[in-house]
Design a protein around this motif. Structure first.
Motif: not given
Length: 214
Positions: A63-68
């Motif tokens: 998810d985008s939280v992990v990527m951020a």
């Protein structure tokens, strides 16, 4: 006497005896062990770059939280390094291999003016490990072990006091925790970027990845 002069100090009075003990162990250790520790001390930071690269590769389907948080990890390391550089510029601690007569060091002793406190290598290693903790904990556990070994190696090769390493660890951890936690707030930016030109670099995220696999 200026404030800067007051802050300059001889760190041997803190744990110079422990430093001497460790470096004498190194002097008596088998050559293969010393060469292994020396190589790790000099080039081991590259492993943390590989950890972050691996985390980015895995995060392409996360998810985008992990990527951020993964994308922020190099910035966290830079921030910790800058904070540590300020400390070095304020506290002019002479390297133990320069300060302690008869000291033994496996590495050439850094030049005068290359201050000892805190350890840059340790700050970088621990800030990287902590930054990754908020994205991939199993990977971060390996990175934390590597960070401990990095810090210990800096004393073993004779270029830092133990307290340089201990404070370097604290600086890395204390700077990295709030920044890594805050990095997750950039998830909406990552989500939007995934739909644009940076999509191939950032990945599709879990929903699209699952759809494509069907």
């Amino acid at each position: 006497m200026t404030a800067r002069t007051l802050l300059a100090y001889d760190g041997s009075g803190i744990d110079g005896g422990l430093y001497t003990t460790v470096t004498h162990w190194a002097a008596d250790a088998p050559n293969w062990l010393d060469q292994t520790v020396k190589a790790w001390s000099n080039v081991g930071l590259g492993l943390f770059a590989l950890f972050m690269l691996w985390a980015w590769w895995q995060a392409r389907t996360a998810d985008s939280v992990v990527m951020a948080r993964v994308l922020a990890s190099p910035l966290v390391v830079v921030a910790a390094y800058l904070v540590n550089s300020v400390l070095k510029s304020l506290v002019h601690e002479v390297r133990p291999c320069q300060q302690i007569a008869g000291s033994v060091s496996l590495d050439p002793c850094p030049a005068v003016g290359d201050w000892s406190f805190p350890s840059n290598h340790t700050v970088i290693a621990f800030s990287a490990a902590v930054a990754l903790w908020f994205a991939y904990r199993r990977l971060a556990q390996v990175a934390l072990v590597a960070a401990v070994l990095m810090g210990a190696s800096r004393v073993w090769v004779g270029v830092h006091y133990p307290h340089d390493v201990l404070i370097g660890m604290l600086v890395g951890v204390l700077v990295a925790i709030p920044l890594a936690m805050a990095a997750g707030r950039a998830a909406p930016l990552v989500e939007r970027a995934r739909g644009g030109a940076l999509g191939p670099f950032l990945g599709a995220g879990p929903a699209v990845a699952v759809a494509q696999s069907r």
